[in-house]
Design a protein around this motif. Structure first.
Motif, PDB file in Angstrom:
ATOM      1  N   ASP A 100       0.798  -1.335   0.116  1.00 12.84           N
ATOM      2  CA  ASP A 100      -0.022  -0.028   0.075  1.00 12.84           C
ATOM      3  C   ASP A 100       0.743   1.387   0.044  1.00 12.84           C
ATOM      4  O   ASP A 100       1.102   1.802   0.954  1.00 12.84           O
ATOM      5  CB  ASP A 100      -1.019   0.144   1.210  1.00 12.84           C
ATOM      6  N   THR A 104       0.401   4.235  -0.404  1.00 14.66           N
ATOM      7  CA  THR A 104      -0.185   5.558   0.227  1.00 14.66           C
ATOM      8  C   THR A 104      -0.074   5.422   1.759  1.00 14.66           C
ATOM      9  O   THR A 104      -0.362   6.391   2.484  1.00 14.66           O
ATOM     10  CB  THR A 104      -1.664   5.542  -0.137  1.00 14.66           C
ATOM     11  N   TRP A 105       0.643   4.234   2.152  1.00 17.17           N
ATOM     12  CA  TRP A 105       0.860   4.235   3.631  1.00 17.17           C
ATOM     13  C   TRP A 105       2.422   4.467   4.005  1.00 17.17           C
ATOM     14  O   TRP A 105       3.148   3.755   3.830  1.00 17.17           O
ATOM     15  CB  TRP A 105       0.341   2.634   4.146  1.00 17.17           C
TER      16      TRP A 105
END
Length: 391
Positions: free
Chosen positions: A63, A65-66
């Motif tokens: 992920d 975006t993390w």
């Protein structure tokens, strides 16, 4: 991104720029082996031996975006140096640390394999569990007030903060499985099992106490993520790796993390009909505890302050912590984020049964652990619960 990520094609050139790695000579072959969520990992073959390069990503691989701090790589490098000092031969040797590119260079252990995979295949590496118990004990004594003294312990504690990765553990192990959260993935056939487990007030109270201990008991520079997937094994050898979650925390957490993963491996064996392997895996809990208790007891006469705390009382507290942490570590792998191959590689009908069994075992550990300091009868009961709940 403020730094360049390594690739198979750039590793050789990178190694050539690092003075600490000059002894290896020119790199001739590189392969990428990382399969985790947080790092790039490369094995490099050079003129005079092999080495592994581990580079921290600034995000979670699954992920992007993390975001996550790449500074954890420096924390891992410092922890490896300390653990090599107090527990030599039980972690990889560290050769170099690059704070600008967030890369560490460590010993190549390609002749070992990850213990989780070996356990999944029903293989038995005798002595590994005891060696890991000794590792935990050496770190527990050597980096705590017992080995360092009060002033030395406080000074070491001040340099070993790891708040971001601690928060990940606090969330993934002790919080998210017990609430409605996007990271939780529950099979329809296990909805009632999860609801019964997380809804049990005794379970919630015990997990809450375990979380508080994790957050506040700054005992030693523990590994912080010591599961069967962060142990490399070979006949006669065991090495703990991936110490980026290291921080000053409760000693029982590392023991409990191992115990919880023994439960996962045993649940797999039970649903596959291999009761003998399940019993062997669960017996490793006693092996780990004996290795820990015996090594810590051997070190005890050399403690910095001979007036300090009774040994039996301390061991009893570590044991009690380990049991709670074992339950939390097992349960989070079948409810929340970051699953394990022990369970996930099973066919769905077997996976349902294994998850149900793991949750029943975790509930036992949290609510009816029995007499303190006796893992053998406790984990024999765990085996019975796994068998009964998986039918």
């Amino acid at each position: 991104m403020s730094y360049e990520l390594l690739t198979v094609d750039t590793v050789a050139g990178y190694v050539a720029t690092r003075p600490a790695l000059a002894r290896f000579g020119a790199v001739s072959q590189v392969r990428e082996v990382g399969d985790g969520n947080l790092n790039l990992v490369f094995v490099a073959a050079a003129e005079r031996g092999g080495l592994v390069l581990k580079q921290a990503l600034p995000y979670v691989r699954v992920d992007p975006t993390w975001p996550i701090t790449p500074e954890r790589n420096g924390i891992e490098g410092r922890a490896l140096r300390v653990h090599n000092r107090v527990a030599p031969g039980l972690v990889p040797e560290i050769y170099d640390a690059d704070p600008d590119r967030h890369v560490i260079a460590i010993e190549d252990l390609s002749d070992h394999r990850v213990w989780r995979g070996a356990l999944n295949e029903g293989l038995r590496h005798e002595g590994v569990a005891a060696a890991l118990g000794r590792y935990v004990a050496k770190v527990a004594f050597g980096t705590s007030v017992f080995g360092l003294g009060a002033k030395g312990h406080k000074a070491a504690l001040a340099t070993a903060a790891n708040p971001e990765l601690c928060e990940i553990t606090e969330d993934l192990v002790f919080t998210e499985p017990y609430i409605t959260h996007e990271h939780n993935r529950i099979l329809p056939a296990n909805v009632a099992d999860v609801a019964a487990y997380v809804g049990d007030p005794d379970v919630r109270a015990a997990v809450g106490a375990a979380k508080l201990a994790f957050m506040t008991h700054a005992e030693a520079l523990i590994h912080g993520d010591l599961h069967t997937g962060s142990v490399l094994v070979r006949d006669g050898s065991a090495r703990a790796f991936d110490v980026e979650f290291a921080f000053y925390g409760p000693v029982g957490f590392d023991l409990g993390a191992l115990w919880g993963n023994y439960v996962l491996a045993a649940a797999r064996a039970v649903v596959l009909g291999d009761d003998a392997h399940a019993a062997w895996v669960l017996a490793q809990a006693e092996e780990t505890w004996q290795g820990f208790a015996e090594e810590f007891t051997r070190s005890w006469p050399g403690r910095a302050d001979p007036r300090i705390i009774d040994l039996d009382s301390y061991l009893a507290q570590v044991y009690a912590d380990a049991v709670r942490f074992a339950a939390a570590k097992a349960a989070r792998r079948v409810i929340g984020f970051s699953r394990v191959s022990d369970i996930e590689s099973l066919p769905e009908d077997s996976r349902v049964r294994a998850i149900r069994a793991v949750l029943a075992a975790a509930r036992l550990l949290l609510t009816a652990p029995g007499a303190g300091g006796e893992p053998k009868p406790l984990f024999e009961r765990v085996g019975q619960v796994l068998s009964e709940a998986s039918r």
